[in-house]
Design a protein around this motif. Sequence first.
Motif, PDB file in Angstrom:
ATOM      1  N   ASN A   1     -40.905 -28.819  95.292  1.00 22.38           N
ATOM      2  CA  ASN A   1     -40.014 -29.961  95.462  1.00 22.38           C
ATOM      3  C   ASN A   1     -40.326 -31.115  94.520  1.00 22.38           C
ATOM      4  N   ARG A   2     -41.379 -31.043  93.768  1.00 27.56           N
ATOM      5  CA  ARG A   2     -41.780 -32.150  92.905  1.00 27.56           C
ATOM      6  C   ARG A   2     -40.883 -32.271  91.684  1.00 27.56           C
ATOM      7  N   ASP A   3     -40.750 -33.509  91.246  1.00 31.33           N
ATOM      8  CA  ASP A   3     -40.049 -33.752  89.982  1.00 31.33           C
ATOM      9  C   ASP A   3     -40.958 -33.373  88.824  1.00 31.33           C
ATOM     10  N   VAL A   4     -40.345 -33.098  87.693  1.00 32.64           N
ATOM     11  CA  VAL A   4     -41.102 -32.771  86.482  1.00 32.64           C
ATOM     12  C   VAL A   4     -40.683 -33.727  85.375  1.00 32.64           C
ATOM     13  N   ARG A   5     -41.537 -33.859  84.394  1.00 31.58           N
ATOM     14  CA  ARG A   5     -41.218 -34.691  83.220  1.00 31.58           C
ATOM     15  C   ARG A   5     -40.536 -33.821  82.166  1.00 31.58           C
ATOM     16  N   VAL A   6     -39.514 -34.397  81.559  1.00 30.65           N
ATOM     17  CA  VAL A   6     -38.794 -33.693  80.497  1.00 30.65           C
ATOM     18  C   VAL A   6     -39.653 -33.729  79.234  1.00 30.65           C
ATOM     19  N   PRO A   7     -39.922 -32.569  78.625  1.00 33.15           N
ATOM     20  CA  PRO A   7     -40.711 -32.564  77.388  1.00 33.15           C
ATOM     21  C   PRO A   7     -39.891 -33.045  76.201  1.00 33.15           C
ATOM     22  N   ARG A   8     -40.577 -33.439  75.144  1.00 32.91           N
ATOM     23  CA  ARG A   8     -39.891 -33.833  73.900  1.00 32.91           C
ATOM     24  C   ARG A   8     -39.473 -32.555  73.190  1.00 32.91           C
ATOM     25  N   LEU A   9     -38.174 -32.385  73.023  1.00 39.08           N
ATOM     26  CA  LEU A   9     -37.629 -31.181  72.402  1.00 39.08           C
ATOM     27  C   LEU A   9     -37.081 -31.435  71.006  1.00 39.08           C
ATOM     28  N   VAL A  10     -36.848 -32.709  70.671  1.00 37.97           N
ATOM     29  CA  VAL A  10     -36.301 -33.051  69.358  1.00 37.97           C
ATOM     30  C   VAL A  10     -37.285 -32.617  68.277  1.00 37.97           C
ATOM     31  N   GLY A  11     -36.768 -31.932  67.286  1.00 36.70           N
ATOM     32  CA  GLY A  11     -37.600 -31.453  66.182  1.00 36.70           C
ATOM     33  C   GLY A  11     -38.037 -30.006  66.342  1.00 36.70           C
ATOM     34  N   LEU A  12     -37.911 -29.466  67.551  1.00 34.15           N
ATOM     35  CA  LEU A  12     -38.309 -28.080  67.784  1.00 34.15           C
ATOM     36  C   LEU A  12     -37.175 -27.130  67.434  1.00 34.15           C
ATOM     37  N   MET A  13     -37.542 -25.908  67.064  1.00 35.34           N
ATOM     38  CA  MET A  13     -36.536 -24.875  66.879  1.00 35.34           C
ATOM     39  C   MET A  13     -36.033 -24.462  68.255  1.00 35.34           C
ATOM     40  N   ALA A  14     -34.857 -23.873  68.320  1.00 33.70           N
ATOM     41  CA  ALA A  14     -34.232 -23.505  69.590  1.00 33.70           C
ATOM     42  C   ALA A  14     -35.140 -22.623  70.434  1.00 33.70           C
TER      43      ALA A  14
ATOM     44  N   ARG B   1     -28.724 -18.531  72.525  1.00 27.29           N
ATOM     45  CA  ARG B   1     -29.698 -17.510  72.089  1.00 27.29           C
ATOM     46  C   ARG B   1     -29.555 -17.180  70.608  1.00 27.29           C
ATOM     47  N   ALA B   2     -28.354 -17.336  70.053  1.00 25.63           N
ATOM     48  CA  ALA B   2     -28.138 -17.035  68.633  1.00 25.63           C
ATOM     49  C   ALA B   2     -28.599 -18.180  67.736  1.00 25.63           C
ATOM     50  N   ALA B   3     -28.866 -19.343  68.316  1.00 23.55           N
ATOM     51  CA  ALA B   3     -29.281 -20.512  67.541  1.00 23.55           C
ATOM     52  C   ALA B   3     -30.800 -20.574  67.441  1.00 23.55           C
ATOM     53  N   ALA B   4     -31.455 -19.450  67.298  1.00 24.93           N
ATOM     54  CA  ALA B   4     -32.915 -19.358  67.396  1.00 24.93           C
ATOM     55  C   ALA B   4     -33.655 -20.243  66.406  1.00 24.93           C
ATOM     56  N   VAL B   5     -33.164 -20.389  65.185  1.00 27.15           N
ATOM     57  CA  VAL B   5     -33.919 -21.138  64.178  1.00 27.15           C
ATOM     58  C   VAL B   5     -33.365 -22.533  63.926  1.00 27.15           C
ATOM     59  N   ASP B   6     -32.311 -22.925  64.628  1.00 21.82           N
ATOM     60  CA  ASP B   6     -31.774 -24.274  64.462  1.00 21.82           C
ATOM     61  C   ASP B   6     -32.700 -25.285  65.126  1.00 21.82           C
ATOM     62  N   HIS B   7     -32.717 -26.499  64.608  1.00 17.04           N
ATOM     63  CA  HIS B   7     -33.599 -27.543  65.122  1.00 17.04           C
ATOM     64  C   HIS B   7     -32.847 -28.498  66.034  1.00 17.04           C
ATOM     65  N   VAL B   8     -33.486 -28.877  67.124  1.00 15.32           N
ATOM     66  CA  VAL B   8     -32.912 -29.821  68.076  1.00 15.32           C
ATOM     67  C   VAL B   8     -32.934 -31.212  67.438  1.00 15.32           C
ATOM     68  N   VAL B   9     -31.780 -31.898  67.449  1.00 15.65           N
ATOM     69  CA  VAL B   9     -31.700 -33.244  66.878  1.00 15.65           C
ATOM     70  C   VAL B   9     -31.485 -34.318  67.935  1.00 15.65           C
ATOM     71  N   ARG B  10     -31.105 -33.903  69.166  1.00 12.22           N
ATOM     72  CA  ARG B  10     -30.878 -34.862  70.235  1.00 12.22           C
ATOM     73  C   ARG B  10     -31.037 -34.151  71.567  1.00 12.22           C
ATOM     74  N   GLN B  11     -31.462 -34.884  72.575  1.00 10.92           N
ATOM     75  CA  GLN B  11     -31.599 -34.294  73.904  1.00 10.92           C
ATOM     76  C   GLN B  11     -31.256 -35.322  74.974  1.00 10.92           C
ATOM     77  N   TYR B  12     -30.827 -34.799  76.135  1.00  8.37           N
ATOM     78  CA  TYR B  12     -30.581 -35.644  77.301  1.00  8.37           C
ATOM     79  C   TYR B  12     -30.920 -34.831  78.535  1.00  8.37           C
TER      80      TYR B  12
END
Length: 121
Positions: free
Chosen positions: A10-23, A46-57
């Motif tokens: 039931n605990r909340d979790v912290r969102v990790p930093r994903l910007v800059g990572l590959m899919a 799943r097909a975007a395996a090597v694309d880089h994350v530029v934004r997250q929410y």
Amino acid sequence: MRLVPDNPENRDVRVPRLVGLMAVDAHEAARAQDLFLTAPDRPDLRAAAVDHVVRQYPPPGAQVPRRSAVHVWFDFGEGEGGGGIREPRVPRPPLGGLRREPGEPGETGKPPSYCAALSSS
């Protein structure tokens, strides 16, 4: 008063930093926190395996319930309209702003004579 045992499910979790990572890496980082990754601009995540994350929410560090969705957007690859990865310009532009180009040999730097004739009328 009834005490509810502390349940890690039931605990909340912290969102990790994903910007800059590959899919692929972003998907693993989200899964490690028990979060789901969604990509509104890429239904075929799943097909975007090597694309880089530029934004997250939600943003990195936000507290969210377990099994929440984290939305990510990817950089467009080559040929898809994206600007690509920005790298520093080498060599760097000179400091001091714009400079006038040197004139042709024999030029004095004065405006042409027809400009003086137009301004005197």
